[in-house]
Design a protein around this motif. Structure first.
Motif, PDB file in Angstrom:
ATOM      1  N   TYR A  49       5.251  17.977   6.222  1.00  0.00           N
ATOM      2  CA  TYR A  49       5.316  17.134   7.412  1.00  0.00           C
ATOM      3  C   TYR A  49       5.080  15.667   7.022  1.00  0.00           C
ATOM      4  N   ASP A  50       5.801  14.789   7.717  1.00  0.00           N
ATOM      5  CA  ASP A  50       5.586  13.370   7.510  1.00  0.00           C
ATOM      6  C   ASP A  50       4.243  12.960   8.115  1.00  0.00           C
ATOM      7  N   VAL A  51       3.553  12.083   7.420  1.00  0.00           N
ATOM      8  CA  VAL A  51       2.270  11.570   7.893  1.00  0.00           C
ATOM      9  C   VAL A  51       2.459  10.131   8.340  1.00  0.00           C
TER      10      VAL A  51
ATOM     11  N   ALA B 157       1.601  -3.831  12.045  1.00  0.00           N
ATOM     12  CA  ALA B 157       2.538  -2.775  11.640  1.00  0.00           C
ATOM     13  C   ALA B 157       2.121  -1.485  12.324  1.00  0.00           C
ATOM     14  N   ASP B 158       3.069  -0.808  12.916  1.00  0.00           N
ATOM     15  CA  ASP B 158       2.756   0.397  13.663  1.00  0.00           C
ATOM     16  C   ASP B 158       3.711   1.522  13.276  1.00  0.00           C
ATOM     17  N   SER B 159       3.262   2.743  13.455  1.00  0.00           N
ATOM     18  CA  SER B 159       4.043   3.931  13.076  1.00  0.00           C
ATOM     19  C   SER B 159       4.494   3.809  11.633  1.00  0.00           C
ATOM     20  N   VAL B 160       3.497   3.766  10.737  1.00  0.00           N
ATOM     21  CA  VAL B 160       3.762   3.623   9.315  1.00  0.00           C
ATOM     22  C   VAL B 160       3.736   5.007   8.665  1.00  0.00           C
ATOM     23  N   LYS B 161       4.841   5.378   8.043  1.00  0.00           N
ATOM     24  CA  LYS B 161       4.882   6.646   7.311  1.00  0.00           C
ATOM     25  C   LYS B 161       4.213   6.424   5.961  1.00  0.00           C
ATOM     26  N   THR B 162       3.086   7.116   5.753  1.00  0.00           N
ATOM     27  CA  THR B 162       2.309   6.887   4.535  1.00  0.00           C
ATOM     28  C   THR B 162       2.393   8.036   3.542  1.00  0.00           C
ATOM     29  N   GLY B 163       3.091   9.114   3.912  1.00  0.00           N
ATOM     30  CA  GLY B 163       3.217  10.207   2.968  1.00  0.00           C
ATOM     31  C   GLY B 163       3.669  11.470   3.653  1.00  0.00           C
ATOM     32  N   GLN B 164       3.492  12.555   2.935  1.00  0.00           N
ATOM     33  CA  GLN B 164       3.834  13.871   3.479  1.00  0.00           C
ATOM     34  C   GLN B 164       2.709  14.844   3.170  1.00  0.00           C
ATOM     35  N   TYR B 165       2.534  15.808   4.046  1.00  0.00           N
ATOM     36  CA  TYR B 165       1.495  16.824   3.866  1.00  0.00           C
ATOM     37  C   TYR B 165       2.046  18.153   4.352  1.00  0.00           C
ATOM     38  N   SER B 166       2.108  19.113   3.474  1.00  0.00           N
ATOM     39  CA  SER B 166       2.622  20.436   3.805  1.00  0.00           C
ATOM     40  C   SER B 166       4.002  20.365   4.446  1.00  0.00           C
TER      41      SER B 166
ATOM     42  N   GLY C 175       0.827  -1.197   0.000  1.00  0.00           N
ATOM     43  CA  GLY C 175       0.000   0.000   0.000  1.00  0.00           C
ATOM     44  C   GLY C 175       0.860   1.244   0.000  1.00  0.00           C
ATOM     45  N   SER C 176       0.306   2.305   0.548  1.00  0.00           N
ATOM     46  CA  SER C 176       1.000   3.584   0.577  1.00  0.00           C
ATOM     47  C   SER C 176       1.977   3.614   1.750  1.00  0.00           C
ATOM     48  N   ILE C 177       3.171   3.042   1.521  1.00  0.00           N
ATOM     49  CA  ILE C 177       4.138   2.890   2.599  1.00  0.00           C
ATOM     50  C   ILE C 177       5.461   3.538   2.214  1.00  0.00           C
ATOM     51  N   PHE C 178       5.908   4.472   3.026  1.00  0.00           N
ATOM     52  CA  PHE C 178       7.252   5.008   2.883  1.00  0.00           C
ATOM     53  C   PHE C 178       8.214   4.243   3.790  1.00  0.00           C
ATOM     54  N   SER C 179       7.759   3.976   5.006  1.00  0.00           N
ATOM     55  CA  SER C 179       8.563   3.202   5.943  1.00  0.00           C
ATOM     56  C   SER C 179       7.670   2.721   7.071  1.00  0.00           C
ATOM     57  N   ILE C 180       8.120   1.685   7.754  1.00  0.00           N
ATOM     58  CA  ILE C 180       7.397   1.138   8.898  1.00  0.00           C
ATOM     59  C   ILE C 180       8.353   1.093  10.075  1.00  0.00           C
ATOM     60  N   TYR C 181       7.999   1.753  11.185  1.00  0.00           N
ATOM     61  CA  TYR C 181       8.902   1.760  12.329  1.00  0.00           C
ATOM     62  C   TYR C 181       8.890   0.416  13.044  1.00  0.00           C
ATOM     63  N   ALA C 182       7.741  -0.052  13.445  1.00  0.00           N
ATOM     64  CA  ALA C 182       7.671  -1.273  14.248  1.00  0.00           C
ATOM     65  C   ALA C 182       6.745  -2.286  13.601  1.00  0.00           C
ATOM     66  N   MET C 183       7.167  -3.532  13.646  1.00  0.00           N
ATOM     67  CA  MET C 183       6.324  -4.638  13.200  1.00  0.00           C
ATOM     68  C   MET C 183       6.330  -5.703  14.287  1.00  0.00           C
ATOM     69  N   GLY C 184       5.259  -6.463  14.343  1.00  0.00           N
ATOM     70  CA  GLY C 184       5.192  -7.451  15.411  1.00  0.00           C
ATOM     71  C   GLY C 184       4.245  -8.577  15.087  1.00  0.00           C
ATOM     72  N   TRP C 185       4.294  -9.575  15.957  1.00  0.00           N
ATOM     73  CA  TRP C 185       3.409 -10.725  15.868  1.00  0.00           C
ATOM     74  C   TRP C 185       2.642 -10.876  17.176  1.00  0.00           C
ATOM     75  N   TYR C 186       1.370 -11.156  17.046  1.00  0.00           N
ATOM     76  CA  TYR C 186       0.476 -11.393  18.161  1.00  0.00           C
ATOM     77  C   TYR C 186      -0.247 -12.714  17.911  1.00  0.00           C
ATOM     78  N   ARG C 187      -0.887 -13.207  18.940  1.00  0.00           N
ATOM     79  CA  ARG C 187      -1.763 -14.360  18.762  1.00  0.00           C
ATOM     80  C   ARG C 187      -2.985 -14.200  19.650  1.00  0.00           C
ATOM     81  N   GLN C 188      -4.042 -14.900  19.258  1.00  0.00           N
ATOM     82  CA  GLN C 188      -5.295 -14.771  19.996  1.00  0.00           C
ATOM     83  C   GLN C 188      -6.078 -16.066  19.928  1.00  0.00           C
TER      84      GLN C 188
END
Length: 126
Positions: free
Chosen positions: A108-110, A97-106, A26-39
């Motif tokens: 600023y990183d989004v 995936a958490d803290s995903v940079k998806t773009g820029q606006y004015s 998708g619209s991904i510039f970078s991903i800070y943290a990734m992880g695995w969970y279970r339920q």
């Protein structure tokens, strides 16, 4: 906007191994943290392992020494190598995936937070 797709689940005997993979797109510039969970049904989702973009990892005590998380930043993928599996590891496993940079606006990183895959079933049974 950001999609995560897990693969690699299945049925394995106690003591066996499985490797889960998760691909983000998708619209991904970078991903800070990734992880695995279970339920498990009727229970809260449990954090298993996380890995930052820089490679720092953390594991819950119940999987330390048995599970290994890794990622490929260029491909936006995260893996979970699971060894010495036990029947109590039976669950649905989710990629995050958490803290995903998806773009820029004015100028600023989004960033957007809290993306999940659809889950993959892992069953450990003889």
């Amino acid at each position: 906007q950001v999609q995560l797709v897990e693969s690699g689940g299945g049925l394995v005997q106690p003591g066996g191994s499985l490797r889960l993979s998760c691909a983000a797109s998708g619209s991904i510039f970078s991903i800070y943290a990734m992880g695995w969970y279970r339920q498990a049904p009727g229970k809260q989702r449990e954090l298993l392992a996380t890995i930052t973009r820089g490679g720092s990892t953390n594991y819950v005590d119940s999987v330390k020494g048995r599970f290994t998380i890794s990622r490929d930043n260029a491909k936006n993928t995260v893996n979970l190598q699971m060894n010495s599996l036990k029947p109590e590891d039976t669950d649905v496993y989710y990629c995050n995936a958490d803290s995903v940079k998806t773009g820029q606006y004015s100028g600023y990183d989004v960033y957007r937070f809290g993306f999940w895959g659809q889950g993959t079933q892992v069953t450990v049974s003889s």
